[in-house]
Design a protein around this motif. Structure first.
Motif, short mmCIF file in Angstrom:
data_model
loop_
_atom_site.label_atom_id
_atom_site.label_comp_id
_atom_site.label_asym_id
_atom_site.label_seq_id
_atom_site.Cartn_x
_atom_site.Cartn_y
_atom_site.Cartn_z
N VAL A 213 9.09 -93.30 -71.56
CA VAL A 213 9.21 -93.97 -70.25
C VAL A 213 7.98 -94.83 -70.02
O VAL A 213 6.84 -94.35 -70.11
N ARG A 214 8.21 -96.11 -69.74
CA ARG A 214 7.13 -97.04 -69.42
C ARG A 214 7.30 -97.55 -68.00
O ARG A 214 8.34 -97.39 -67.38
N PRO B 140 7.87 -92.17 -61.39
CA PRO B 140 6.48 -92.20 -61.88
C PRO B 140 6.05 -90.93 -62.59
O PRO B 140 5.25 -90.98 -63.53
N CYS B 141 6.57 -89.78 -62.17
CA CYS B 141 6.19 -88.52 -62.84
C CYS B 141 6.70 -88.44 -64.27
O CYS B 141 6.24 -87.59 -65.05
N TYR C 244 9.09 -88.64 -73.29
CA TYR C 244 10.28 -89.15 -73.97
C TYR C 244 11.44 -89.19 -72.98
O TYR C 244 11.66 -88.24 -72.22
N LYS C 245 12.18 -90.28 -73.01
CA LYS C 245 13.28 -90.44 -72.07
C LYS C 245 14.31 -89.31 -72.18
O LYS C 245 14.76 -88.75 -71.18
N ALA C 246 14.69 -88.99 -73.42
CA ALA C 246 15.71 -87.97 -73.63
C ALA C 246 15.25 -86.62 -73.10
O ALA C 246 16.02 -85.89 -72.46
N ARG D 124 15.05 -82.55 -66.42
CA ARG D 124 15.35 -82.74 -64.99
C ARG D 124 16.61 -82.00 -64.58
O ARG D 124 16.61 -81.24 -63.60
N TYR D 125 17.69 -82.20 -65.33
CA TYR D 125 18.95 -81.60 -64.92
C TYR D 125 19.02 -80.11 -65.29
O TYR D 125 19.73 -79.35 -64.62
#
Length: 225
Positions: free
Chosen positions: A69-70, A81-82, A87-89, A95-96
């Motif tokens: 994440v950029r 922002p957190c 890594y996106k994945a 999160r979920y």
């Protein structure tokens, strides 16, 4: 929308396997950017709805993406922002999992690769949400194992257009069944094609909707060799 969309009746039906009614449905999302992160968010809502309606297990999702994440990703993708530097994945899966008590998986690797083989082999449905046709070809010509009933949903978009293409993963059974997929006219030869997802070259991303306004592409791999 300036591109020409030529829709034709389709005589093809896909039926969900009976085991989807009782077992967890295994989905793999390849790409966790603009489209992919939105899809994962929708899948979380869909999983919650299935459980609420009495499905015993809902969805089991694996997310594959090796990008991190950029700052620019915070504008148009499902990141905050957190999440910066993660890594996106992995960020989406965590999160979920925390929100809904799930056991979804984030694989921070590039597909195809040995780290993703197990997830692909278990998949009931693979969703590709990637930027380049070469990434789609990676799945179209994947040499590993698929379930015989595994299906493929490809998603993509440009500035003023988008597409969703649904079909099978196996080369022998693959059917390019479209929901609004355009017939593309090659600008060099004038031929119209309804190409399979795996036929595009990276240069074909330039579907010149705004520049040409007539559904043409600069060059297509169907007739430009």
């Amino acid at each position: 929308m300036s591109a020409q969309a030529l829709l034709a009746p389709q005589g093809v039906w896909f039926e969900a396997p009976e085991r989807w009614m009782s077992d967890a449905v295994h989905l793999v999302v390849i790409g966790a950017g603009g489209n992919g992160s939105e899809v994962v968010d929708c899948l979380a809502s869909f999983h919650h709805a299935l459980i609420s309606l009495g499905h015993p297990k809902g969805l089991n999702v694996t997310i594959i993406d090796d990008a991190v994440v950029r700052e620019p990703n915070l504008v148009r993708q499902r990141f905050w922002p957190c999440d910066l530097g993660q890594y996106k994945a992995v960020a989406l899966a965590n999160r979920y999992n925390l929100m809904l008590g799930l056991d979804w998986t984030g694989l921070p690797y590039r597909f195809p690769g040995p780290e993703t083989e197990k997830a692909i082999a278990r998949a009931d449905l693979i969703i590709t949400a990637v930027d380049l046709p070469s990434a789609r070809r990676g799945l179209a010509y994947y040499g590993g194992y698929f379930k015989p009933s595994c299906m493929w949903l490809d998603l993509g978009n440009g500035h003023r257009h988008g597409q969703a293409v649904f079909g099978m993963t196996g080369p022998a059974e693959r059917l390019a069944v479209d929901h609004g997929l355009m017939h593309l006219r090659c600008a060099r030869h004038g031929q119209r094609h309804r190409p399979a997802v795996g036929q595009f070259e990276d240069d074909d991303v330039g579907i010149r909707h705004t520049e040409m306004g007539n559904g043409a592409v600069r060059r297509c791999s169907s007739c430009c060799r």
